[in-house]
Design an enzyme around this catalytic site. Structure first.
Site, PDB file in Angstrom:
ATOM      1  N   GLY A  93       0.825  -1.212   0.000  1.00 33.65           N
ATOM      2  CA  GLY A  93       0.000   0.000   0.000  1.00 33.65           C
ATOM      3  C   GLY A  93       0.855   1.255   0.000  1.00 33.65           C
ATOM      4  N   ASP A 313      -0.258  -1.159  13.149  1.00 34.18           N
ATOM      5  CA  ASP A 313       0.241  -2.408  12.556  1.00 34.18           C
ATOM      6  C   ASP A 313       0.537  -3.482  13.611  1.00 34.18           C
ATOM      7  OD1 ASP A 313       0.060  -1.271  10.039  1.00 34.18           O
ATOM      8  OD2 ASP A 313       2.148  -0.625   9.990  1.00 34.18           O
TER       9      ASP A 313
HETATM   10  C1  S3P Z   1       2.407   3.326   6.600  1.00 38.24           C
HETATM   11  C2  S3P Z   1       1.308   3.874   7.208  1.00 38.24           C
HETATM   12  C3  S3P Z   1       0.236   3.052   7.801  1.00 38.24           C
HETATM   13  C4  S3P Z   1       0.689   1.635   8.080  1.00 38.24           C
HETATM   14  C5  S3P Z   1       1.433   1.037   6.926  1.00 38.24           C
HETATM   15  C6  S3P Z   1       2.652   1.878   6.567  1.00 38.24           C
HETATM   16  C7  S3P Z   1       3.385   4.254   5.995  1.00 38.24           C
HETATM   17  O1  S3P Z   1      -0.851   3.017   6.897  1.00 38.24           O
HETATM   18  O2  S3P Z   1      -0.407   0.814   8.410  1.00 38.24           O
HETATM   19  O3  S3P Z   1       1.870  -0.275   7.260  1.00 38.24           O
HETATM   20  O4  S3P Z   1       4.527   3.822   5.688  1.00 38.24           O
HETATM   21  O5  S3P Z   1       3.047   5.427   5.805  1.00 38.24           O
HETATM   22  P1  S3P Z   1      -1.919   4.221   6.822  1.00 38.24           P
HETATM   23  O6  S3P Z   1      -1.140   5.453   6.730  1.00 38.24           O
HETATM   24  O7  S3P Z   1      -2.750   4.026   5.596  1.00 38.24           O
HETATM   25  O8  S3P Z   1      -2.733   4.081   8.068  1.00 38.24           O
END
Ligand code: S3P
Length: 431
Positions: A93, A313
């Site tokens: 993501g 997480d």
């Molecule tokens: C992350 C932000 C979090 C986290 C992901 C990594 C990042 O997600 O859960 O594992 O590196 O910015 P969200 O910002 O969508 O909550």
């Protein structure tokens, strides 16, 4: 891969967790956009960060691998090349959302896709602000999901109030803001991880925080060598194992302890865990320390509100700790877990129940009654790396044998997780 786990009589040793995943993505992306070349050491070895490197290479960024966790990045001074093919973010993501912010500022067409899990995760949260800044960007399912098509362009700075606390969305907007005309302002409902702001500052771009408001003035990034601290989200598995196992002492070396990430330390301390944080130091604008976790008697805890983004997480493994704590642990305001690599509320509850946990699903979290003695069972991972590792820790604590089907997905963030488990249980010493 099916991983079999039996509870060891002791858990002891010293582990250096892999480099932080969030920081590794940022270190390579920001240096790719910078003027100059930089060496990144202790780059996260998992598949997610490898996806980011491959996508950047496809955008014309020269990146050399000097070792398993060392990269040299030659920055392109903000100008990337149109990719010849679809960019694949795999399971990551962060890769997709941060790169979407970058591509919104590039005057060419790019297509971004990912694996089945990533293609089912919400992308409207980045499409809306990036459009408002002037990018052309579309997604499948009425602009909700990847694949995404982006034609970047002349952007203008905006003031955007995030509907959810998300560092990925904040970072996508700030990255686009680098290419925009005027100031970009992001207002968060609660503080999310601030690695982007810190690293922009280190690389010479002005980002100012005032309460929940972050302001960015566009400017050039200057390449910087970065030594990535260890990932607290990976260390968290051993912290929980160390405090829950009756004969344990585990030391984690070189762990990043940025306060926007240390919710797991606060929650475990509130539960009465014995955690020693020693040798504090700073690397690349980020605080780092060594942490020792030893056997503890735990009480239940309540996690909600502003604490949630700081522990998001780690909630699957916190649920394992809650099984060994006295009282009822309640986790609320964590509906974001439903749109992670799996629906982590549903999958954590379902799999821990197989092991005998007294755990119940809430719309925005879970309720866990303890202490219970977990019993080994056959579990599934749904391709979710953090669930696989949380179940691995449950297996170390449960009576009898636990089998984890699909355990290989741990390599998304922590390829040596199962070897580190063998080190701590003495399985390797015994051969
Ligand atoms: C992350 C932000 C979090 C986290 C992901 C990594 C990042 O997600 O859960 O594992 O590196 O910015 P969200 O910002 O969508 O909550």
């Amino acid at each position: 891969m099916r991983q079999i786990i039996r509870p060891p009589s002791r858990l002891e040793g010293v582990i250096t967790p892999p480099g932080d995943k969030s920081l590794s993505h940022r270190a390579v992306i920001f240096n790719a956009l910078a003027y100059g070349s930089a060496r990144i050491t202790n780059y996260a070895p998992g598949e997610d960060c490898a996806s980011t490197v491959r996508c950047l290479q496809a955008l014309g960024v020269p990146i050399e691998r000097d070792g398993p966790t060392t990269l040299t990045v030659h920055g392109r001074g903000g100008v990337l090349e149109e990719p010849a093919d679809v960019l694949n973010a795999g399971n990551s993501g962060t890769t997709m959302r941060l790169l979407a912010g970058v591509l919104a500022g590039q005057p060419f067409l790019s297509l971004l896709t990912g694996d089945r899990s990533l293609r089912s995760r919400p992308m409207d949260r980045i499409i809306a602000p990036l459009r408002e800044m002037g990018a052309e960007i579309w997604g499948r399912g009425s602009d909700r999901f990847a694949p995404l098509a982006i034609r970047g362009g002349r952007l203008r700075g905006i003031t955007y109030t995030l509907p959810i606390a998300s560092a990925q969305v904040k970072s996508a907007i700030l990255l686009a803001g680098l290419f925009a005309h005027g100031e970009t302002v992001v207002v968060e409902p609660a503080p999310s991880r601030d690695h982007t702001e810190r690293l922009f500052q280190v690389m010479g771009v002005s980002v100012v925080r005032d309460g929940l408001t972050v302001r960015l003035m566009p400017g050039p990034l200057t390449a910087r060598d970065i030594s990535v601290p260890g990932d607290i989200s990976s260390a968290a598995f051993w912290l929980v194992a160390g405090v829950c196992h009756p004969q344990a002492r585990i030391t984690l070396r070189g762990v990043g302890v940025n306060p926007t990430r240390t919710g797991i330390l606060d929650a475990l301390r509130q539960m009465g865990a014995h955690l020693e944080v020693i040798n504090p130091r700073e690397e690349g604008g980020e605080p780092v320390a060594d942490i020792t976790a030893s056997s503890s008697t735990l009480e239940a805890v309540e996690v909600k509100g502003e604490m949630v983004p700081r522990i998001i997480d780690e909630i699957p493994v916190l649920a394992v700790a809650a099984c060994y704590a006295h009282g009822t642990t309640v986790i609320r305001d964590a509906q974001e877990l439903r749109v992670k690599e799996s629906d982590r509320i549903a999958t954590t509850v379902r799999e821990l129940r197989r092991l005998g946990a007294d755990i119940e699903e809430l719309p925005d979290g879970m309720r866990i009654r303890g202490p219970v003695r977990l019993r080994g069972a056959v579990c599934r991972t749904y391709g979710d790396h953090r669930l696989a590792m949380a179940l691995g820790i449950a297996g170390l604590l449960a009576e009898g044998e636990t089998a984890i089907q699909g355990a290989e997905c741990a390599r998304v963030s922590y390829p040596s997780f199962w070897e580190h488990m063998a080190l701590l249980t003495g399985a390797q010493r015994r051969g």
